[in-house]
Design an enzyme around this catalytic site. Sequence first.
Site, mmCIF file in Angstrom:
data_model
loop_
_atom_site.group_PDB
_atom_site.id
_atom_site.type_symbol
_atom_site.label_atom_id
_atom_site.label_comp_id
_atom_site.label_asym_id
_atom_site.label_seq_id
_atom_site.Cartn_x
_atom_site.Cartn_y
_atom_site.Cartn_z
ATOM 1 N N LYS A 1 1.829 0.263 2.352
ATOM 2 C CA LYS A 1 3.449 0.639 1.938
ATOM 3 C C LYS A 1 4.334 0.183 3.123
ATOM 4 C CE LYS A 1 1.960 4.359 -1.102
ATOM 5 N NZ LYS A 1 2.043 5.765 -1.110
ATOM 6 N N TYR B 1 5.687 3.670 -10.040
ATOM 7 C CA TYR B 1 5.258 5.287 -10.075
ATOM 8 C C TYR B 1 6.050 5.966 -11.145
ATOM 9 C CZ TYR B 1 3.365 5.027 -5.259
ATOM 10 O OH TYR B 1 2.282 4.559 -4.270
ATOM 11 N N ASN C 1 2.289 7.480 3.535
ATOM 12 C CA ASN C 1 1.032 7.489 3.810
ATOM 13 C C ASN C 1 0.244 6.186 3.926
ATOM 14 O OD1 ASN C 1 1.085 7.244 0.986
ATOM 15 N ND2 ASN C 1 0.043 8.965 0.631
ATOM 16 N N HIS D 1 -1.464 2.565 -0.931
ATOM 17 C CA HIS D 1 -1.901 3.047 -2.459
ATOM 18 C C HIS D 1 -3.336 2.238 -2.607
ATOM 19 C CE1 HIS D 1 -1.529 3.473 -6.872
ATOM 20 N NE2 HIS D 1 -1.747 2.061 -6.627
ATOM 21 N N GLU E 1 -1.900 -2.204 -13.130
ATOM 22 C CA GLU E 1 -1.072 -2.397 -11.648
ATOM 23 C C GLU E 1 -1.338 -3.930 -11.084
ATOM 24 O OE1 GLU E 1 -1.492 2.282 -10.298
ATOM 25 O OE2 GLU E 1 -2.840 0.725 -9.209
HETATM 26 P P1 ATP Z 1 -1.354 6.464 -4.180
HETATM 27 O O1 ATP Z 1 -1.069 6.667 -5.743
HETATM 28 O O2 ATP Z 1 0.218 6.094 -3.576
HETATM 29 O O3 ATP Z 1 -2.510 5.892 -3.996
HETATM 30 P P2 ATP Z 1 -2.557 9.227 -4.295
HETATM 31 O O4 ATP Z 1 -3.009 8.639 -5.332
HETATM 32 O O5 ATP Z 1 -3.259 9.512 -3.081
HETATM 33 O O6 ATP Z 1 -1.540 7.941 -3.710
HETATM 34 P P3 ATP Z 1 -0.534 10.526 -5.940
HETATM 35 O O7 ATP Z 1 -0.601 12.009 -6.301
HETATM 36 O O8 ATP Z 1 -0.812 9.376 -7.053
HETATM 37 O O9 ATP Z 1 -1.438 10.289 -4.703
HETATM 38 O O10 ATP Z 1 0.888 10.263 -5.302
HETATM 39 C C1 ATP Z 1 1.682 9.069 -5.257
HETATM 40 C C2 ATP Z 1 2.387 9.036 -3.863
HETATM 41 O O11 ATP Z 1 3.638 9.920 -4.013
HETATM 42 C C3 ATP Z 1 1.638 9.449 -2.697
HETATM 43 O O12 ATP Z 1 0.835 8.320 -2.295
HETATM 44 C C4 ATP Z 1 2.599 9.724 -1.700
HETATM 45 O O13 ATP Z 1 3.264 8.643 -0.965
HETATM 46 C C5 ATP Z 1 3.617 10.319 -2.743
HETATM 47 N N1 ATP Z 1 3.517 11.810 -2.787
HETATM 48 C C6 ATP Z 1 2.478 12.466 -3.409
HETATM 49 N N2 ATP Z 1 2.497 13.821 -3.440
HETATM 50 C C7 ATP Z 1 3.616 13.986 -2.517
HETATM 51 C C8 ATP Z 1 4.281 15.159 -2.026
HETATM 52 N N3 ATP Z 1 3.939 16.456 -2.090
HETATM 53 N N4 ATP Z 1 5.492 14.739 -1.175
HETATM 54 C C9 ATP Z 1 5.967 13.653 -0.741
HETATM 55 N N5 ATP Z 1 5.304 12.723 -1.513
HETATM 56 C C10 ATP Z 1 4.190 12.728 -2.378
HETATM 57 MG MG MG Z 2 -2.047 7.823 -7.436
#
Ligand code: ATP
Ligand code: MG
Length: 137
Positions: A9, A49, A112, A115, A126
């Site tokens: 990211k 997303y 974070n 992804h 994807e």
């Molecule tokens: P990713 O899909 O990016 O691999 P993930 O599966 O661990 O991450 P998801 O729940 O799919 O988490 O959320 C997608 C992305 O949205 C997260 O990686 C993060 O960047 C962002 N995100 C998720 N929850 C929050 C939150 N509470 N506050 C801010 N950003 C968030």
């Molecule tokens: Mg996810």
Amino acid sequence: LERTFSILKPDATRRNLTGLINAKIEAAGLRIVAQKRVHMTRAQAETFYAVHKERPFFGELVEQMSAAPVVVQVLEGENAILRYREVMGATNPEKADAGTIRKEYALNMGENSVHGSDAPETAAQEIAQWFAGNEIV
Ligand code: ATP
Ligand code: MG
């Protein structure tokens, strides 16, 4: 062998962490079988997303993902989807296990660093959004 889709990211590309993160990916037994640097448009980030579009953090997420270049990748290995999620660590870096990418490099819940796809169906979708079949070798 299974394939998963990965993104390094904007927070990772900005801090020049792509090599260190790729080293962790490869050390985990995952092979980078496709990789390119792209600057996502806002529309591409929204599509990517879309599953989160009703969540309160959606606007900020789209903003962050399109604010700077990312590296999109296809990773291949045994149980690649689950394996990569283990290597990434928990979404919230404070809850991520020691040695995971997010524990070592993520700034916060939103920024974070990586992804990874969460299931075979989303992985296929994807990968197809970002790579042509002949780009995956
Ligand atoms: P990713 O899909 O990016 O691999 P993930 O599966 O661990 O991450 P998801 O729940 O799919 O988490 O959320 C997608 C992305 O949205 C997260 O990686 C993060 O960047 C962002 N995100 C998720 N929850 C929050 C939150 N509470 N506050 C801010 N950003 C968030
Ligand atoms: Mg996810």
